[in-house]
Design an enzyme around this catalytic site. Structure first.
Site, PDB file in Angstrom:
ATOM      1  N   GLU A  37       1.084  -1.576  -0.152  1.00 37.46           N
ATOM      2  CA  GLU A  37      -0.108  -0.107   0.348  1.00 37.46           C
ATOM      3  C   GLU A  37       1.112   1.292  -0.351  1.00 37.46           C
ATOM      4  O   GLU A  37       2.103   1.721   0.678  1.00 37.46           O
ATOM      5  CB  GLU A  37      -0.890   0.217   1.174  1.00 37.46           C
ATOM      6  N   ARG A 264       5.270 -12.601   9.403  1.00 35.66           N
ATOM      7  CA  ARG A 264       6.279 -11.824   9.522  1.00 35.66           C
ATOM      8  C   ARG A 264       7.951 -11.697  10.228  1.00 35.66           C
ATOM      9  O   ARG A 264       8.126 -11.974  10.905  1.00 35.66           O
ATOM     10  CB  ARG A 264       5.291 -10.491   9.566  1.00 35.66           C
ATOM     11  N   LYS A 274       3.807   0.399   9.480  1.00 38.65           N
ATOM     12  CA  LYS A 274       4.145   2.521   8.749  1.00 38.65           C
ATOM     13  C   LYS A 274       3.617   2.977   9.750  1.00 38.65           C
ATOM     14  O   LYS A 274       4.243   4.392   9.923  1.00 38.65           O
ATOM     15  CB  LYS A 274       3.308   2.004   7.272  1.00 38.65           C
TER      16      LYS A 274
HETATM   17  P1  ATP Z   1       1.778  -1.996   8.483  1.00 36.54           P
HETATM   18  O1  ATP Z   1       2.940  -1.537   8.646  1.00 36.54           O
HETATM   19  O2  ATP Z   1       0.742  -0.566   8.521  1.00 36.54           O
HETATM   20  O3  ATP Z   1       0.906  -3.618   8.802  1.00 36.54           O
HETATM   21  P2  ATP Z   1       1.938  -3.420   6.567  1.00 36.54           P
HETATM   22  O4  ATP Z   1       3.506  -3.611   6.432  1.00 36.54           O
HETATM   23  O5  ATP Z   1       1.635  -4.625   5.579  1.00 36.54           O
HETATM   24  O6  ATP Z   1       1.037  -2.138   6.547  1.00 36.54           O
HETATM   25  P3  ATP Z   1       1.612  -3.459   2.736  1.00 36.54           P
HETATM   26  O7  ATP Z   1       2.145  -1.606   2.196  1.00 36.54           O
HETATM   27  O8  ATP Z   1       0.079  -3.265   3.456  1.00 36.54           O
HETATM   28  O9  ATP Z   1       2.336  -2.788   4.142  1.00 36.54           O
HETATM   29  O10 ATP Z   1       2.332  -4.506   2.609  1.00 36.54           O
HETATM   30  C1  ATP Z   1       2.659  -4.813   1.752  1.00 36.54           C
HETATM   31  C2  ATP Z   1       3.650  -6.449   1.897  1.00 36.54           C
HETATM   32  O11 ATP Z   1       4.139  -7.434   2.514  1.00 36.54           O
HETATM   33  C3  ATP Z   1       2.512  -7.690   2.069  1.00 36.54           C
HETATM   34  O12 ATP Z   1       1.632  -8.306   1.832  1.00 36.54           O
HETATM   35  C4  ATP Z   1       2.933  -7.628   3.743  1.00 36.54           C
HETATM   36  O13 ATP Z   1       2.250  -8.960   4.401  1.00 36.54           O
HETATM   37  C5  ATP Z   1       4.150  -7.774   3.403  1.00 36.54           C
HETATM   38  N1  ATP Z   1       4.932  -7.444   4.535  1.00 36.54           N
HETATM   39  C6  ATP Z   1       4.772  -6.201   5.504  1.00 36.54           C
HETATM   40  N2  ATP Z   1       5.571  -6.376   6.847  1.00 36.54           N
HETATM   41  C7  ATP Z   1       6.140  -7.528   6.786  1.00 36.54           C
HETATM   42  C8  ATP Z   1       6.968  -7.821   7.110  1.00 36.54           C
HETATM   43  N3  ATP Z   1       7.412  -7.189   8.762  1.00 36.54           N
HETATM   44  N4  ATP Z   1       7.370  -9.047   7.305  1.00 36.54           N
HETATM   45  C9  ATP Z   1       7.819  -9.803   6.491  1.00 36.54           C
HETATM   46  N5  ATP Z   1       6.319  -9.268   4.953  1.00 36.54           N
HETATM   47  C10 ATP Z   1       5.625  -8.138   5.524  1.00 36.54           C
END
Ligand code: ATP
Ligand code: MG
Length: 560
Positions: A37, A264, A274
């Site tokens: 996003e 994650r 974020k």
């Molecule tokens: P927020 O930090 O608000 O939860 P987000 O990190 O999920 O947002 P996105 O832009 O939706 O933000 O993430 C894009 C992709 O990266 C998604 O498929 C998410 O699952 C993956 N992702 C995000 N954070 C992690 C992480 N810490 N480890 C692995 N994958 C991640």
């Protein structure tokens, strides 16, 4: 058919994909996607997801799309869209011509929503957000049906069209899926599919829309429209999978992607949400998204991390379904290993102490040869200037010390790296009694090799006082003193007040004068450094310490 993969470590998703291909469930090639996003910069957790999605596509000769999940226009902007593309590219991945936006599908998503309405699978609900919450029930109690749930198809079709036409204010109506208010899975209790949002200008679609589809509705359809075979996301979406499948089953999409979850990445001593990173930037608690202390890709790049080191890190942490906390030391180990192989060696003195070689000619000057990498002669050598006055590291001198101190003491001898053996004869002090200078003599017969029988205490680095470049050096420490800032009531309470130490008056050998920002060097005995990209037009280039030569964190933890 047997599918062979490359040497990347195998994990459960490799097994699933291989089975899918071998059984023919997926006729192949596989298609994955990375779906950020655009509401912030990417962080090291995203790197895990990028390496996973693009890596699987590489391993199985498939494709990976880059898709912006841009359904929340009020939090998104073009700066984020651009930074995300730059970061994915920098990490070494290529989506070729497959750059997509969920907003590309707004019209199709609208038509699919009409299909749901026509089939009695969705309805317009006039409850307020609060009322919807009240009706939703709890984990132990079923929810209650909305009084608007039995609206006729015609009325729903008409209201939905008028929502799109802008007739209703924000929050007055939503389109909801008609699933099951008694479902044990809260996500299945008639989730919202569309909401009204006036007055936002979407970075892709401008003012074309005042209704926006929800993530849980948009995502499966976007996957299906792109022919995604394996939709991989983090574990918090596991409970959303039934809804993902429900959407796929209830609209006439061209294919049926499957969702798979993995855990994650959580990294110790930092935050990764974020929302929290946005707070750090917004409240100027760091100097922007690319502050070298940030766990963002842009921050790591500016700090001096290489794409190879981040990919190596993602490969080492592996892919599982269990929660874990990864030590920052592992990330540091990856950059250290990478730079040890390829960074050219240079000399830099962080806390200079002046040495005057009293027996060296006043205006004499020599250019000594120094290997760029002691273990790799193929990397060549450079010349370093030597003259009557040089700087050494303050901590490389002690007035008196035990034999264990392998550096300079009064009356003792050391070798200047690539240069001569010197002996300290006299200490000069300032008015406050602090050591301000050393008077030494050099031995002209010692260049290159230790004479027979001569025992010097050690070899130290140095920089010519006349030729050296004066610079600032940024020493970074962990951004948080708390191992898990997320566990604090206010994560900001865990910030490390000493995460940045700026040293002024450091001296570097002249070969470092005009190096490009980001190119990493090992300052011998000191650490790995690169010139900061933020200082491109500064008068004197500041250097960032990328990482120390040894694992200082392990040392710190051992002391604690
Ligand atoms: P927020 O930090 O608000 O939860 P987000 O990190 O999920 O947002 P996105 O832009 O939706 O933000 O993430 C894009 C992709 O990266 C998604 O498929 C998410 O699952 C993956 N992702 C995000 N954070 C992690 C992480 N810490 N480890 C692995 N994958 C991640
Ligand atoms: Mg997300």
């Amino acid at each position: 058919m047997t599918i062979e993969t490359t040497s990347r470590p195998e994990h459960f998703l490799h097994r699933i994909i291989r089975e899918d291909l071998e059984s023919g469930r997926v006729p192949g090639p596989i298609v994955t996607r990375f779906p950020p996003e655009p509401n912030g910069f990417l962080h090291i957790g995203h790197a895990k997801s990028i390496c996973l999605n693009f890596g699987l596509a590489e391993d199985f000769s498939g494709r990976c799309n880059l898709r912006f999940d841009d359904t929340n226009p009020h939090k998104e902007n073009l700066e984020f869209v651009e930074s995300i593309q730059a970061d994915v590219r920098w990490l070494g991945y290529d989506w070729e011509d497959r750059l997509y936006f969920a907003s590309d599908y707004f019209e199709q998503l609208y038509v699919f929503a009409q299909e749901l309405i026509r089939n009695g699978d969705a309805y317009i609900c006039d409850l307020t957000a609060e009322e919807i919450r009240e009706h939703r029930g709890t984990l132990t109690e079923p929810g209650r049906n909305s009084p608007y749930r039995e609206r006729s198809v015609d009325e729903n079709m008409d209201l939905f069209a008028r929502m799109r036409a802008g007739e209703f204010p924000d929050g007055s109506k939503v389109l909801r899926a008609k699933i099951d208010m008694a479902s044990p899975n809260m996500n299945m209790r008639d989730p919202a599919l569309y909401r009204i949002r006036h007055g936002v200008i979407h970075h892709q679609t401008g003012e074309a829309w005042c209704i926006y589809p929800m993530y849980d509705y948009t995502h499966p359809i976007s996957d299906a429209l792109e022919g995604i075979t394996h939709s991989i996301c983090t574990l918090e979406f596991e409970d959303h999978r039934p809804l993902y499948d429900w959407v796929i089953q209830h609209v006439s999409v061209p294919c049926r992607p499957h969702q798979y979850e993995f855990s994650r990445l959580n990294l110790a001593y930092t935050v990764m949400s974020k929302r929290k990173l946005t707070t750090l930037v917004g409240e100027n608690l760091v100097a922007g998204w690319d502050d070298p202390r940030m766990p963002t890709i842009a921050g790591l790049r500016r700090r001096g991390y290489t794409p190879e080191s981040i990919r190596e890190f993602c490969s080492r942490i592996g892919v599982t379904r269990s929660d874990n906390l990864v030590e920052m030391g592992m990330l540091e180990d990856c950059i250290r290993g990478d730079l040890n192989e390829r960074a050219h060696r240079r000399m830099g003195v962080l806390r200079p102490l002046r040495i005057v070689l009293t027996n060296y000619p006043e205006d004499g000057e020599e250019w000594l040869s120094a290997a760029n990498h002691p273990q790799k002669p193929e990397l060549g050598e450079r010349k370093i200037p030597f003259c009557r006055e040089v700087y050494i590291e303050h901590e490389d001198f002690m007035e008196t010390a035990s034999k264990k101190f392998k550096r300079l003491v009064l009356g003792g001898e050391v070798r200047l790296r690539y240069g001569y053996v010197i002996r300290c004869d006299e200490i000069v002090r300032d008015a406050a009694g602090e050591i301000s200078e050393l008077r030494c003599t050099y031995d002209p017969d010692t260049l290159g090799a230790d004479p027979e029988g001569r025992k010097v205490r050690g070899v130290i680095h140095w920089v010519s006082a006349r030729h050296g470049v004066e610079t600032e050096v940024n020493l970074y420490d962990r951004l948080f003193v708390e191992e898990s800032p997320d566990a604090l009531e206010d994560f900001r309470q865990g910030l490390n007040p000493d995460s940045l130490q700026v040293l002024e008056g450091c001296r570097l050998e002249p070969a470092l004068a005009d190096v490009p920002a980001g190119e990493a060097f090992q300052f011998e005995r000191v650490g790995y450094f690169c010139r900061d990209s933020g200082s491109a037009d500064a008068k004197r280039p500041a250097f960032n310490r990328i990482v120390t030569l040894r694992d200082s964190w392990a040392k710190i933890s051992a002391q604690e």
